[in-house]
Design a protein around this motif. Structure first.
Motif, PDB file in Angstrom:
ATOM      1  N   TYR A 293       0.829  -1.204   0.000  1.00 64.45           N
ATOM      2  CA  TYR A 293       0.000   0.000   0.000  1.00 64.45           C
ATOM      3  C   TYR A 293       0.861   1.251   0.000  1.00 64.45           C
ATOM      4  CZ  TYR A 293      -4.013   2.972   1.034  1.00 64.45           C
ATOM      5  OH  TYR A 293      -4.997   3.926   0.959  1.00 64.45           O
ATOM      6  N   LEU A 294       1.883   1.300   0.836  1.00 62.53           N
ATOM      7  CA  LEU A 294       2.730   2.485   0.882  1.00 62.53           C
ATOM      8  C   LEU A 294       3.510   2.675  -0.410  1.00 62.53           C
ATOM      9  CD1 LEU A 294       4.082   2.581   4.539  1.00 62.53           C
ATOM     10  CD2 LEU A 294       2.072   3.691   3.549  1.00 62.53           C
ATOM     11  N   ALA A 295       3.936   1.562  -1.027  1.00 65.44           N
ATOM     12  CA  ALA A 295       4.636   1.678  -2.311  1.00 65.44           C
ATOM     13  C   ALA A 295       3.731   2.284  -3.374  1.00 65.44           C
ATOM     14  CB  ALA A 295       5.132   0.303  -2.752  1.00 65.44           C
ATOM     15  N   ALA A 296       2.438   1.947  -3.309  1.00 60.11           N
ATOM     16  CA  ALA A 296       1.479   2.455  -4.292  1.00 60.11           C
ATOM     17  C   ALA A 296       0.974   3.857  -3.958  1.00 60.11           C
ATOM     18  CB  ALA A 296       0.297   1.494  -4.407  1.00 60.11           C
ATOM     19  N   HIS A 297       1.275   4.347  -2.751  1.00 60.35           N
ATOM     20  CA  HIS A 297       0.802   5.674  -2.317  1.00 60.35           C
ATOM     21  C   HIS A 297       1.999   6.473  -1.787  1.00 60.35           C
ATOM     22  CE1 HIS A 297      -2.828   3.168  -2.268  1.00 60.35           C
ATOM     23  NE2 HIS A 297      -3.490   4.276  -2.507  1.00 60.35           N
ATOM     24  N   PRO A 298       2.836   6.990  -2.680  1.00 58.60           N
ATOM     25  CA  PRO A 298       4.077   7.659  -2.259  1.00 58.60           C
ATOM     26  C   PRO A 298       3.850   8.886  -1.378  1.00 58.60           C
ATOM     27  CG  PRO A 298       3.668   7.959  -4.623  1.00 58.60           C
ATOM     28  CD  PRO A 298       2.707   6.918  -4.155  1.00 58.60           C
ATOM     29  N   GLU A 299       2.724   9.599  -1.560  1.00 58.88           N
ATOM     30  CA  GLU A 299       2.483  10.773  -0.711  1.00 58.88           C
ATOM     31  C   GLU A 299       2.261  10.352   0.743  1.00 58.88           C
ATOM     32  OE1 GLU A 299      -0.668  13.114  -2.286  1.00 58.88           O
ATOM     33  OE2 GLU A 299       0.402  13.633  -4.129  1.00 58.88           O
TER      34      GLU A 299
END
Length: 385
Positions: A239-245
């Motif tokens: 999830y964090l990789a897909a949501h860099p912000e």
């Protein structure tokens, strides 16, 4: 006798297994209480699941054919064993275990390449789950690889529906625990003062625990931990990789991690389901369900119910934590939730503190796990330290 209803869906259909979350979202609006030959009655809505969790007289947890302490027990028996178990996850034990937990998390992150591709489930999720659980239980590091191999074989047998293999694997795992118990008994007063030894010396209702009860407790803790912590790591990293912000925000404000972790795992469930059994005929979600029927609570659907959460994919840190069923609710709420939360928070702290960026691998999408597992079976990522 009531007639067996016609199936409303097939939980093993290829399109369901390809993306369980999307399939459950569709079922929640189309047929929120659904019958299938495989799972019997499945509950998709938050309100129906909450009703089941809070009415343990009508919806019994005694849905297993085997001794399962205290998971497959109802009050008052369940209450006696919960009273025994809960102190192991209290503030004192958690504070005592925190340094070792942090050490394991930082050691794993330190093994990552300076820059390159990793498979997060195998290299981090599974390794962290194995190392952290053995450390918590006081088990030797020599068990890491045998437990990894056992987990792999158990997962394959589950997917294949091979009951004979699953039975043999259960006996094999119980044998590992019994060997640990015997080694402690042979050591006498020299036995290590750890969770396993302390459980061996517990009493319930004025008597010593039987070996069968000890094995069941330790089995439930370990098997559940290995699966859910591993799945949680894969989900969080993906999830964090897909949501860099969001990734950047959490690097700058790690104090947001506890709420962020719970919210990400609400969106994408690491534990997909639990079972119950009806003790009497009941109507739920407009369906009449006879006594003695099996219910499957689908956490991966209930925690995404639009009636409670609005857009289920919207990441929000201001939600009411009481709505999140990540660790269940009612008398059967997960006793190990404090441990799981601490482990995931310390792992993510270490990961974000010692890496610069996580990103997906464009030509290698993550592979969804198949029921009964949640999350992913593989999460390829690029990491920069």
């Amino acid at each position: 006798m009531s007639e067996t209803p016609q199936p409303d869906w097939d939980p093993r259909a290829e399109f369901v297994q390809r993306d369980q979350i999307a399939a459950y979202d569709a079922m929640r609006s189309r047929c929120p209480v659904a019958y299938s030959d495989y799972l019997q009655w499945s509950l998709f809505r938050h309100a129906d699941v909450k009703r089941v969790l809070e009415d343990h007289d009508t919806f019994s947890n005694a849905a297993s054919r085997h001794l399962s302490v205290p998971n497959a027990m109802d009050p008052p028996e369940h209450t006696r064993f919960r009273r025994l178990i809960e102190p192991y996850f209290g503030p004192g034990p958690m504070a005592a275990f925190e340094p070792r937990c942090r050490e394991i998390a930082e050691s794993l992150v330190a093994r990552l390449p300076e820059s390159g591709e990793i498979e997060a489930m195998a290299e981090l999720g599974q390794n962290f789950a194995l190392e952290i659980q053995c450390a918590f239980m006081g088990w030797p590091t020599s068990l890491h690889e045998p437990l990894r191999d056992w987990t792999r074989r158990q997962h394959a047998a589950t997917l294949a529906g091979d009951r004979q293999a699953l039975g043999e694997l259960a006996l094999e795992f119980d044998g590992v625990i019994r060997d640990l118990l015997e080694s402690r008994r042979a050591a006498g007063e020299a036995a290590p003062d750890d969770v396993t030894t302390r459980i061996m010396n517990e009493t319930v209702a004025g008597r010593a625990l039987t070996d069968e009860e000890i094995v069941s407790i330790l089995r439930n803790w370990t098997v559940g931990e290995l699966g859910t912590i591993s799945a949680s790591i894969g989900i969080l990293m993906g999830y964090l990789a897909a949501h860099p912000e969001l990734q950047a925000r959490l690097r700058e404000s790690p104090g947001l991690l506890p709420a962020a972790i719970d919210e990400i795992l609400r969106i994408d469930a690491p534990l997909m389901s639990n079972r119950r059994r009806t003790t009497r005929a009941v109507e739920i979600g407009g369906r009449r369900i006879p006594a003695g029927e099996r219910l499957t609570i689908l956490w991966g659907s209930a925690n995404r119910d639009e009636a409670v959460f609005g857009d289920p994919d919207a990441f929000r840190l201001d939600r009411d934590p009481g709505d999140n069923l990540l660790y269940g609710a009612g008398v059967h709420v997960c006793p190990g939730a404090p441990l799981a939360r601490m482990e995931l928070e310390l792992f993510m702290e270490a990961l974000l503190a010692h890496t610069v960026h996580l990103s997906p691998v464009p030509d290698k999408p993550a592979v969804r796990a198949k029921f009964p597992a949640g999350g992913y079976s593989a999460v390829p990522l690029r990491v920069m330290r």
